[in-house]
Design an enzyme around this catalytic site. Sequence first.
Site, PDB file in Angstrom:
ATOM      1  N   TRP A  84       0.862  -1.193   0.000  1.00 35.13           N
ATOM      2  CA  TRP A  84       0.000   0.000   0.000  1.00 35.13           C
ATOM      3  C   TRP A  84       0.894   1.237   0.000  1.00 35.13           C
ATOM      4  O   TRP A  84       2.046   1.167   0.423  1.00 35.13           O
ATOM      5  CB  TRP A  84      -0.924  -0.009   1.224  1.00 35.13           C
ATOM      6  CG  TRP A  84      -0.223   0.039   2.558  1.00 35.13           C
ATOM      7  CD1 TRP A  84       0.184  -1.035   3.304  1.00 35.13           C
ATOM      8  CD2 TRP A  84       0.165   1.207   3.291  1.00 35.13           C
ATOM      9  NE1 TRP A  84       0.802  -0.603   4.447  1.00 35.13           N
ATOM     10  CE2 TRP A  84       0.806   0.771   4.476  1.00 35.13           C
ATOM     11  CE3 TRP A  84       0.035   2.577   3.074  1.00 35.13           C
ATOM     12  CZ2 TRP A  84       1.310   1.653   5.435  1.00 35.13           C
ATOM     13  CZ3 TRP A  84       0.533   3.463   4.032  1.00 35.13           C
ATOM     14  CH2 TRP A  84       1.166   2.999   5.194  1.00 35.13           C
ATOM     15  N   GLU A 129       6.770   8.280  14.466  1.00 39.42           N
ATOM     16  CA  GLU A 129       7.046   7.686  13.152  1.00 39.42           C
ATOM     17  C   GLU A 129       7.932   8.608  12.309  1.00 39.42           C
ATOM     18  O   GLU A 129       8.802   8.152  11.569  1.00 39.42           O
ATOM     19  CB  GLU A 129       5.738   7.426  12.393  1.00 39.42           C
ATOM     20  CG  GLU A 129       4.798   6.397  13.038  1.00 39.42           C
ATOM     21  CD  GLU A 129       5.235   4.958  12.816  1.00 39.42           C
ATOM     22  OE1 GLU A 129       6.206   4.711  12.074  1.00 39.42           O
ATOM     23  OE2 GLU A 129       4.605   4.054  13.404  1.00 39.42           O
ATOM     24  N   GLU A 167       8.455   1.661   6.879  1.00 38.85           N
ATOM     25  CA  GLU A 167       8.152   2.585   7.977  1.00 38.85           C
ATOM     26  C   GLU A 167       7.937   4.013   7.472  1.00 38.85           C
ATOM     27  O   GLU A 167       7.142   4.767   8.028  1.00 38.85           O
ATOM     28  CB  GLU A 167       9.300   2.596   8.998  1.00 38.85           C
ATOM     29  CG  GLU A 167       9.400   1.345   9.861  1.00 38.85           C
ATOM     30  CD  GLU A 167       8.286   1.258  10.896  1.00 38.85           C
ATOM     31  OE1 GLU A 167       7.614   2.258  11.148  1.00 38.85           O
ATOM     32  OE2 GLU A 167       8.084   0.159  11.438  1.00 38.85           O
ATOM     33  N   HIS A 170       4.484   5.350   7.133  1.00 40.91           N
ATOM     34  CA  HIS A 170       3.611   5.553   8.300  1.00 40.91           C
ATOM     35  C   HIS A 170       3.475   7.029   8.669  1.00 40.91           C
ATOM     36  O   HIS A 170       2.370   7.541   8.837  1.00 40.91           O
ATOM     37  CB  HIS A 170       4.128   4.751   9.512  1.00 40.91           C
ATOM     38  CG  HIS A 170       4.174   3.282   9.256  1.00 40.91           C
ATOM     39  ND1 HIS A 170       4.734   2.387  10.136  1.00 40.91           N
ATOM     40  CD2 HIS A 170       3.749   2.536   8.197  1.00 40.91           C
ATOM     41  CE1 HIS A 170       4.634   1.158   9.644  1.00 40.91           C
ATOM     42  NE2 HIS A 170       4.046   1.231   8.465  1.00 40.91           N
ATOM     43  N   GLU A 220       8.143  -3.082  18.132  1.00 43.92           N
ATOM     44  CA  GLU A 220       7.197  -3.253  17.013  1.00 43.92           C
ATOM     45  C   GLU A 220       5.858  -3.758  17.541  1.00 43.92           C
ATOM     46  O   GLU A 220       4.800  -3.349  17.057  1.00 43.92           O
ATOM     47  CB  GLU A 220       7.747  -4.233  15.974  1.00 43.92           C
ATOM     48  CG  GLU A 220       8.978  -3.741  15.233  1.00 43.92           C
ATOM     49  CD  GLU A 220       8.693  -2.680  14.160  1.00 43.92           C
ATOM     50  OE1 GLU A 220       7.532  -2.284  13.959  1.00 43.92           O
ATOM     51  OE2 GLU A 220       9.666  -2.239  13.524  1.00 43.92           O
ATOM     52  N   THR A 223       4.048  -0.799  19.011  1.00 42.75           N
ATOM     53  CA  THR A 223       3.421   0.079  18.016  1.00 42.75           C
ATOM     54  C   THR A 223       2.223  -0.627  17.361  1.00 42.75           C
ATOM     55  O   THR A 223       1.231   0.013  17.035  1.00 42.75           O
ATOM     56  CB  THR A 223       4.412   0.538  16.918  1.00 42.75           C
ATOM     57  OG1 THR A 223       5.070  -0.598  16.387  1.00 42.75           O
ATOM     58  CG2 THR A 223       5.448   1.484  17.476  1.00 42.75           C
ATOM     59  N   ASP A 252       1.465  -3.524   9.330  1.00 46.20           N
ATOM     60  CA  ASP A 252       2.905  -3.467   9.037  1.00 46.20           C
ATOM     61  C   ASP A 252       3.715  -3.761  10.295  1.00 46.20           C
ATOM     62  O   ASP A 252       4.676  -4.537  10.274  1.00 46.20           O
ATOM     63  CB  ASP A 252       3.314  -2.058   8.572  1.00 46.20           C
ATOM     64  CG  ASP A 252       3.198  -1.865   7.061  1.00 46.20           C
ATOM     65  OD1 ASP A 252       2.757  -2.804   6.371  1.00 46.20           O
ATOM     66  OD2 ASP A 252       3.565  -0.766   6.596  1.00 46.20           O
ATOM     67  N   GLU A 253       3.329  -3.124  11.400  1.00 41.99           N
ATOM     68  CA  GLU A 253       4.077  -3.287  12.653  1.00 41.99           C
ATOM     69  C   GLU A 253       4.040  -4.748  13.105  1.00 41.99           C
ATOM     70  O   GLU A 253       5.024  -5.266  13.615  1.00 41.99           O
ATOM     71  CB  GLU A 253       3.513  -2.382  13.761  1.00 41.99           C
ATOM     72  CG  GLU A 253       3.251  -0.932  13.382  1.00 41.99           C
ATOM     73  CD  GLU A 253       4.477  -0.083  13.063  1.00 41.99           C
ATOM     74  OE1 GLU A 253       5.537  -0.655  12.750  1.00 41.99           O
ATOM     75  OE2 GLU A 253       4.362   1.155  13.122  1.00 41.99           O
ATOM     76  N   HIS A 256       6.515  -6.621  11.126  1.00 45.04           N
ATOM     77  CA  HIS A 256       7.867  -6.302  11.612  1.00 45.04           C
ATOM     78  C   HIS A 256       8.153  -7.040  12.929  1.00 45.04           C
ATOM     79  O   HIS A 256       9.245  -7.555  13.137  1.00 45.04           O
ATOM     80  CB  HIS A 256       8.020  -4.793  11.837  1.00 45.04           C
ATOM     81  CG  HIS A 256       7.868  -3.984  10.586  1.00 45.04           C
ATOM     82  ND1 HIS A 256       7.587  -2.640  10.594  1.00 45.04           N
ATOM     83  CD2 HIS A 256       7.954  -4.341   9.282  1.00 45.04           C
ATOM     84  CE1 HIS A 256       7.507  -2.207   9.345  1.00 45.04           C
ATOM     85  NE2 HIS A 256       7.715  -3.220   8.537  1.00 45.04           N
TER      86      HIS A 256
HETATM   87 FE   LIG Z   1       7.422  -0.826  12.670  1.00 43.94          FE
HETATM   88 FE   LIG Z   2       5.822   2.472  12.106  1.00 48.99          FE
END
Ligand SMILES: [Fe+2]
Ligand SMILES: [Fe+2]
Length: 370
Positions: A84, A129, A167, A170, A220, A223, A252-253, A256
């Site tokens: 995305w 971020e 990242e 974000h 991670e 977050t 995403d986090e 990660h």
């Molecule tokens: Fe992250």
């Molecule tokens: Fe992030």
Amino acid sequence: MAMQLQTRMMSTPSGSHSHHHSPPHAISMAHAHTHAPPPPMLHSPPKPKPHSSLPPEKVEVLKSLEGWASQCVLPLVKPVEKSWQPHDLLPDSSLSSEEFIYQVKTLRDRTAELPDDYLVVLVGDMITEEALPSYQTWFNQLDGVGDKLGSSPSPWAVWSRAWTSEENRHGDLLKTYLYLSGRVDMLMIEKTIHYLIGAGVDVKTENNPYMGFVYTSFQERATFISHGNTARLATKSGDPVLARICGTIAADEKRHENVYSKIVEKLLEVDPTGTMIAIAEMMRKKITMPAYFMHDGRDPHLFDHFSAVAQRLGVYTVSDYVDILEFLIGRWRLREIQGLTAEGRRAQDFVCGLAPRIRRLQERIVDKQP
Ligand SMILES: [Fe+2]
Ligand SMILES: [Fe+2]
């Protein structure tokens, strides 16, 4: 406590003394305390970091895992074409002016009712971020895994660049969305980001990649939890687009977190004692949030104020901290790990007994509050 925070962190909604750059209902990360002294970090140079406690043979461990990293870590990077991008979730600037402005208008209608304290937390998350350059710098000073060339072909370096590019979206997305909303004091936010990147980051991992990967596993997940909670609160406040934005970032986090905890799992397999000691060391130092140096030029306790609002809204709490610790103990099967040296076993006892100790401490603090 709550009231005090609000007056400290919000600029007054329209009227009395709003700034020319602050629209009505604008949130400034700080408002009062214009005469407060700046935090010490702006005057005294940071203490020199202790150099890595990592002996050369441990650097070799990371080198020996490069084949494993290529096979097991790199496939978890999402290809750009399947990723995305912020523009997917923002008003479409390729439309005609009329249609674009209409989309911005609906965004503003949606965000008009978001509570002020919710916006404070969202702004804090966004600023965190936005300090990404510091985190990439931090990663690159880790022994044996850092990208010393800026374009190193080592799988650790390839991962760090891929992680950074993921990242990078974000902050872009959250910042653009908040900018378009007109609900926040953008100039103050930009100053705060400027200060924060200038201040850098010290998460106390030294140059030690063992501690670095323990830190990122924890961070991670933290977050993932906090963006998940801001998504939930956006839904409650009637902004499904913002909920999707926070949810997309949270996903995403999560990915990660999986990568970093997989790396620690592997380290536990090849070097159980060294890894257990690193986990204990990190937990002893406490996992601090990377935006700890957040400062806006006015409020010397800005980060504490942001954390307190996050705690009050349930976006990220002490209880989440302990939950993450317990989750990772389970995920890494730390209680079951065998073959440790005496020092390793002491580290194991410390880590595995820590969660109930923090909970008891927290209950005592809560009991004391009226
Ligand atoms: Fe992250
Ligand atoms: Fe992030």
